[in-house]
Design an enzyme around this catalytic site. Sequence first.
Site, mmCIF file in Angstrom:
data_model
loop_
_atom_site.group_PDB
_atom_site.id
_atom_site.type_symbol
_atom_site.label_atom_id
_atom_site.label_comp_id
_atom_site.label_asym_id
_atom_site.label_seq_id
_atom_site.Cartn_x
_atom_site.Cartn_y
_atom_site.Cartn_z
ATOM 1 C CB ALA A 72 1.938 7.816 9.851
ATOM 2 N N GLY A 117 -3.920 8.840 9.503
ATOM 3 C CA GLY A 117 -3.896 9.477 10.815
ATOM 4 C C GLY A 117 -4.444 10.883 10.801
ATOM 5 C CD GLU A 120 -6.466 6.537 12.501
ATOM 6 O OE1 GLU A 120 -6.811 5.442 12.973
ATOM 7 O OE2 GLU A 120 -5.274 6.801 12.222
ATOM 8 C CD GLU A 140 -4.774 4.317 8.236
ATOM 9 O OE1 GLU A 140 -4.723 5.287 9.020
ATOM 10 O OE2 GLU A 140 -5.748 4.090 7.489
#
Length: 266
Positions: A72, A117, A120, A140
């Site tokens: 992110a 992310g 991910e 995170e």
Amino acid sequence: MSEERFGEFVAVRRHEQGHVAELVLDRPKAMNAVSTEMARSIAGACTALGEDRDVRAVVLTSTHERAFCVGADLKERNSFSDADLLRQRPVTRGAYTGVLELPVPTVAAVHGFALGGGFELALACDVIVADRTAVVGLPEVSVGVIPGGGGTQLLPRRVGAARAAELIFSARRVEAAEAGELGLVDQLVEEGRDREAALALAARIAGNSPVGLRAAKRALRLGQGLDLRAGLEVEDAAWRTTAFSGDRAEGVAAFNERRKPQWPGE
């Protein structure tokens, strides 16, 4: 090869041979950190790829030399109010589910940092090819949140609940060799060869029946987490979509005639 842009930071490259498309992360100044704009572009590109019946396999790649994606965009989020973050959530979620729900096989080509992310996005793919520079992880909890792009669900499906818990709770980064040993990535290649190897794998995949590929992926994904009996029903439903298709007829004919199939894709 043709290229189509989706906003400033995402491109789709369609290779003329082999029915393979690349979904390219192209925000090099930010190491592909996923901003709101970039997330929206990823989702849009995935919609276009999912609707393109000529595409049989997708490779997720990065233009940055030292990173696949660092997750992110925390600089953007630092300016957010709670209301801003809430409004952004469905946009960012759409990027991850867009990759996850692509109906054709997907291969991630990972080098350098694939964190949060970014990892991910790779986990949303069916296969992860990584080179020796890869560093992966879900950090995170170290910044006060949890993996929100599918990490808490996809990682344990890869490596088991206890291993996923250790990795998520510790927020540690895992280098390529250990990532290969733990099953965080599927194929390790020499430095700089991740894209080449991923494209080669995708080309091999794309030589097979497009009807069969989509049905096999559907069976694999829908069957996860079901008991065996229910999973076999999912498989049977997917088999029925192939058994009476033009691809099945062509595949059998080509085998008996000792020639390469010319898949009708229906």
